[in-house]
Write a protein that holds these residues in place. Structure first.
Motif, mmCIF file in Angstrom:
data_model
loop_
_atom_site.group_PDB
_atom_site.id
_atom_site.type_symbol
_atom_site.label_atom_id
_atom_site.label_comp_id
_atom_site.label_asym_id
_atom_site.label_seq_id
_atom_site.Cartn_x
_atom_site.Cartn_y
_atom_site.Cartn_z
ATOM 1 N N MET A 131 23.157 41.084 17.261
ATOM 2 C CA MET A 131 24.451 41.436 16.653
ATOM 3 C C MET A 131 24.763 40.465 15.518
ATOM 4 O O MET A 131 25.152 40.857 14.433
ATOM 5 C CB MET A 131 25.545 41.377 17.727
ATOM 6 N N VAL A 132 24.585 39.171 15.800
ATOM 7 C CA VAL A 132 24.912 38.144 14.802
ATOM 8 C C VAL A 132 23.625 37.553 14.229
ATOM 9 O O VAL A 132 22.800 37.011 14.971
ATOM 10 C CB VAL A 132 25.769 37.010 15.420
ATOM 11 N N TYR A 133 23.461 37.676 12.928
ATOM 12 C CA TYR A 133 22.324 37.070 12.224
ATOM 13 C C TYR A 133 22.849 35.921 11.378
ATOM 14 O O TYR A 133 24.021 35.911 10.976
ATOM 15 C CB TYR A 133 21.618 38.118 11.359
ATOM 16 N N ALA A 134 21.959 34.949 11.106
ATOM 17 C CA ALA A 134 22.397 33.740 10.420
ATOM 18 C C ALA A 134 21.885 33.641 8.993
ATOM 19 O O ALA A 134 20.699 33.863 8.723
ATOM 20 C CB ALA A 134 21.916 32.515 11.210
ATOM 21 N N ALA A 135 22.808 33.304 8.076
ATOM 22 C CA ALA A 135 22.431 32.877 6.728
ATOM 23 C C ALA A 135 22.841 31.412 6.657
ATOM 24 O O ALA A 135 23.982 31.064 6.969
ATOM 25 C CB ALA A 135 23.157 33.700 5.674
ATOM 26 N N LEU A 136 21.900 30.554 6.283
ATOM 27 C CA LEU A 136 22.155 29.113 6.278
ATOM 28 C C LEU A 136 22.034 28.557 4.871
ATOM 29 O O LEU A 136 21.094 28.903 4.147
ATOM 30 C CB LEU A 136 21.138 28.401 7.187
ATOM 31 N N GLY A 137 22.997 27.698 4.498
ATOM 32 C CA GLY A 137 22.928 27.119 3.163
ATOM 33 C C GLY A 137 24.160 26.310 2.832
ATOM 34 O O GLY A 137 25.063 26.153 3.671
ATOM 35 N N GLN A 177 16.919 19.770 6.467
ATOM 36 C CA GLN A 177 16.049 19.645 7.636
ATOM 37 C C GLN A 177 16.361 20.731 8.670
ATOM 38 O O GLN A 177 15.461 21.393 9.185
ATOM 39 C CB GLN A 177 16.220 18.259 8.257
ATOM 40 N N LEU A 178 17.660 20.916 8.938
ATOM 41 C CA LEU A 178 18.072 21.930 9.913
ATOM 42 C C LEU A 178 17.544 23.312 9.516
ATOM 43 O O LEU A 178 17.016 24.052 10.342
ATOM 44 C CB LEU A 178 19.608 21.963 10.019
ATOM 45 N N ILE A 179 17.674 23.628 8.238
ATOM 46 C CA ILE A 179 17.237 24.941 7.767
ATOM 47 C C ILE A 179 15.717 25.076 7.919
ATOM 48 O O ILE A 179 15.228 26.088 8.424
ATOM 49 C CB ILE A 179 17.692 25.201 6.312
ATOM 50 N N SER A 180 14.994 24.035 7.525
ATOM 51 C CA SER A 180 13.524 24.091 7.648
ATOM 52 C C SER A 180 13.092 24.281 9.096
ATOM 53 O O SER A 180 12.126 24.991 9.375
ATOM 54 C CB SER A 180 12.890 22.817 7.098
ATOM 55 N N GLU A 181 13.836 23.658 10.017
ATOM 56 C CA GLU A 181 13.490 23.753 11.440
ATOM 57 C C GLU A 181 13.657 25.166 12.004
ATOM 58 O O GLU A 181 13.108 25.478 13.056
ATOM 59 C CB GLU A 181 14.377 22.809 12.264
ATOM 60 N N GLN A 182 14.469 25.981 11.324
ATOM 61 C CA GLN A 182 14.726 27.341 11.857
ATOM 62 C C GLN A 182 13.675 28.334 11.408
ATOM 63 O O GLN A 182 13.770 29.522 11.718
ATOM 64 C CB GLN A 182 16.110 27.856 11.420
ATOM 65 N N ARG A 183 12.712 27.862 10.643
ATOM 66 C CA ARG A 183 11.673 28.753 10.125
ATOM 67 C C ARG A 183 11.067 29.584 11.268
ATOM 68 O O ARG A 183 10.707 29.041 12.310
ATOM 69 C CB ARG A 183 10.580 27.903 9.480
ATOM 70 N N GLY A 184 11.013 30.874 11.047
ATOM 71 C CA GLY A 184 10.407 31.736 12.062
ATOM 72 C C GLY A 184 11.389 32.256 13.101
ATOM 73 O O GLY A 184 11.061 33.173 13.859
ATOM 74 N N ASP A 185 12.585 31.679 13.171
ATOM 75 C CA ASP A 185 13.592 32.179 14.108
ATOM 76 C C ASP A 185 14.041 33.560 13.628
ATOM 77 O O ASP A 185 14.473 33.715 12.480
ATOM 78 C CB ASP A 185 14.778 31.200 14.139
ATOM 79 N N ARG A 186 13.946 34.561 14.484
ATOM 80 C CA ARG A 186 14.237 35.933 14.050
ATOM 81 C C ARG A 186 15.694 36.157 13.675
ATOM 82 O O ARG A 186 16.024 37.106 12.974
ATOM 83 C CB ARG A 186 13.801 36.929 15.120
ATOM 84 N N ALA A 187 16.574 35.278 14.176
ATOM 85 C CA ALA A 187 17.998 35.427 13.850
ATOM 86 C C ALA A 187 18.318 34.854 12.473
ATOM 87 O O ALA A 187 19.364 35.139 11.897
ATOM 88 C CB ALA A 187 18.848 34.740 14.904
ATOM 89 N N PHE A 188 17.422 34.027 11.945
ATOM 90 C CA PHE A 188 17.648 33.369 10.653
ATOM 91 C C PHE A 188 17.087 34.274 9.551
ATOM 92 O O PHE A 188 15.888 34.358 9.351
ATOM 93 C CB PHE A 188 16.959 31.998 10.674
#
Ligand SMILES: [Zn+2]
Length: 259
Positions: A57-63, A82-93
């Protein structure tokens, strides 16, 4: 009919304590997915938490948003990167956003440009779409973008100059519009000119709207069916056709599969 809110700020303080209600309202009105955008470290963390709590339901845009650049310390910037790089591959990101440039803050112009460049490089590296804020800077941004190898670009709440729309659409950029499509002639003109295949619906909540039927109400994804009605009216199309195409656009743009 199924609806989507491609741009909201669910981790904004104004929604603190009412996110459950807002999501329930969204679901009751037929909204099946939304993309929560971030502004800084705190809202990036909040967005991720919400996306984990309500997957699908909730997808994330980070920036980092240009408005938060002013007080941004080097340490916070590094932590966000760093936080954004760590989410690489997370389907919600699903996107890097909300990022951009805003001409209302010329005193921090150089810093805005530096942060925007870092964010665009990140989107490039991660192979994710960029969700862009371009108040007073659309021409400049559209000129800059070809020097990055971006997968997809969304110009959020595009208002002007109309003359640049052709170029943006030609390059395959997407445009989001929201509640203003019901009463602003300028925004209705944008909706009219952009092919439906490049359009998405948004609320940009918690931003408030001061005209009927939205005045005095907390901004919620439950506004989206009214926005789709407005799109259908402007395009002189059937509402269901418009809703279905926007649902497809959302999946194509963010690379997600909705049930
Ligand atoms: Zn926004």
């Amino acid at each position: 009919m199924k609806f989507v809110d491609a741009h909201i700020h669910l981790s904004d303080e104004e929604y603190a304590g009412v996110v459950g209600d807002v999501l329930a309202e969204a679901k009751n009105s037929g909204v099946v997915a939304l993309v929560s955008n971030s502004m800084d470290l705190k809202t990036c963390q909040g967005t991720l938490e919400l996306a984990k709590r309500d997957p699908g339901m909730v997808y994330a845009a980070l920036g980092i948003h240009p408005w938060t650049v002013k007080g941004l310390e080097e340490d916070e910037l590094n932590r966000v990167l760093q936080l954004i790089s760590e989410q690489r591959g997370d389907r919600a990101f699903v996107a890097v956003g909300e990022i951009g440039l805003d001409s209302k803050y010329p005193e921090i112009w150089d810093k805005q440009v530096r942060v925007f460049d870092l964010m665009l490089r990140l989107a490039e590296k991660l192979g994710l779409p960029a969700v862009i804020h371009s108040r007073g800077t659309t021409e400049q941004i559209v000129d800059m973008l070809p020097s990055y190898n971006l997968k997809k670009v969304l110009l959020h709440w595009f208002s002007n100059p109309i003359s640049i729309l052709g170029k943006a659409v030609e390059r395959g950029y997407y445009i989001t519009e929201g509640p203003l499509a019901t009463y602003s002639s300028g925004i209705r003109d944008v909706v009219k000119r952009v092919p439906l295949t490049n359009l998405l619906t948004e609320t940009d909540g918690p931003v408030r709207f001061f005209k009927k039927p939205f005045e005095g109400k907390r901004t919620t994804p439950a506004f989206i069916p009214t926005v789709v009605d407005a799109f259908a009216e402007v395009k002189n199309m059937n509402v269901e056709e418009v809703a279905d195409q926007i649902l497809r656009n959302f999946q194509d743009f963010f690379g997600v599969k909705l049930d």
